[in-house]
Design an enzyme around this catalytic site. Structure first.
Site: not given
Length: 209
Positions: A53, A56, A97, A118, A130, A132, A153
């Site tokens: 996993r 975040s 976030g 969002t 996003d 990340r 996921t």
């Protein structure tokens, strides 16, 4: 390739589910903390790929149990699955976030209360949808010599990040039944961000998340 992460400490972490090994990694460039909870023998990952996993960090969800998202439920479900199997890896990533930080996320929440979803909230604030990166997470897995994993996921970008790095990735769905508080958020993730969610009803006209 320049080393991205370093292992600073390792200890045992007894939890209600299992006795994990907890490693503290530091991203060298930013000094951000990456935590790895490990369980069982991870040596033979080619023939017996471990559960994995990439989670975040979510202060509002993981710590305070916010119902806006499904983060805490996913965290607990993943840890229970690893404990049940007796083997696996849980990486806790400093990407609050979706990478914009806690302050940015709370600003986005305020816009969501005004009716923006969002994605729209991030864009109006000038943030990426996003932000990340999974490069340091991959570096940790590579240091652990993980070549094959079953990743829990719903986000296809996590799967692609592993595959691009040469790690064979099989997807294990990690869907949490929606609630009245997070259904619009989850519908937006499916419709606008491509998340692989099957337990949601079809998006209603004007639904926000």
């Amino acid at each position: 390739m320049q080393k991205r992460i370093r292992l600073l400490s390792e200890t045992q972490l007894p939890t209600a589910d299992a006795l994990f090994s907890l490693r503290y990694y530091e991203e060298i460039e930013t000094e951000q903390a990456y935590l790895a909870l490990l369980l069982g023998n991870l040596q033979d990952c080619y023939h017996h790929p471990p559960l994995l996993r990439l989670h975040s960090a979510c202060t509002t969800g993981d710590i305070f149990g916010s119902l806006r998202c499904d983060c805490q439920a996913q965290m607990h479900a993943a840890l229970r699955a690893i404990a049940h199997e007796g083997r696996g890896i849980f990486l806790y990533l400093p990407q609050e976030g979706r990478g914009i930080g806690l302050a940015g996320k709370l600003q986005a929440y305020k816009l969501q209360e005004q009716g923006y979803d969002t994605v729209e909230a991030n864009e109006r604030l000038g943030y990426p949808v996003d932000a990340r990166s999974y490069t340091s997470a991959v570096a940790i897995l590579q240091e652990m010599q993980i070549t094959h994993a079953r990743i829990m996921t719903n986000n296809p970008e996590k799967i692609e990040a592993l595959r691009e790095s040469g790690i064979r990735a099989e997807r294990i769905p990690l869907e949490i039944p929606p609630t009245a508080n997070n259904i619009s958020y989850l519908q937006t993730k499916r419709k606008r961000m491509g998340h692989l969610l099957t337990v949601l009803p079809e998006t209603k006209e004007g639904a926000r998340g």
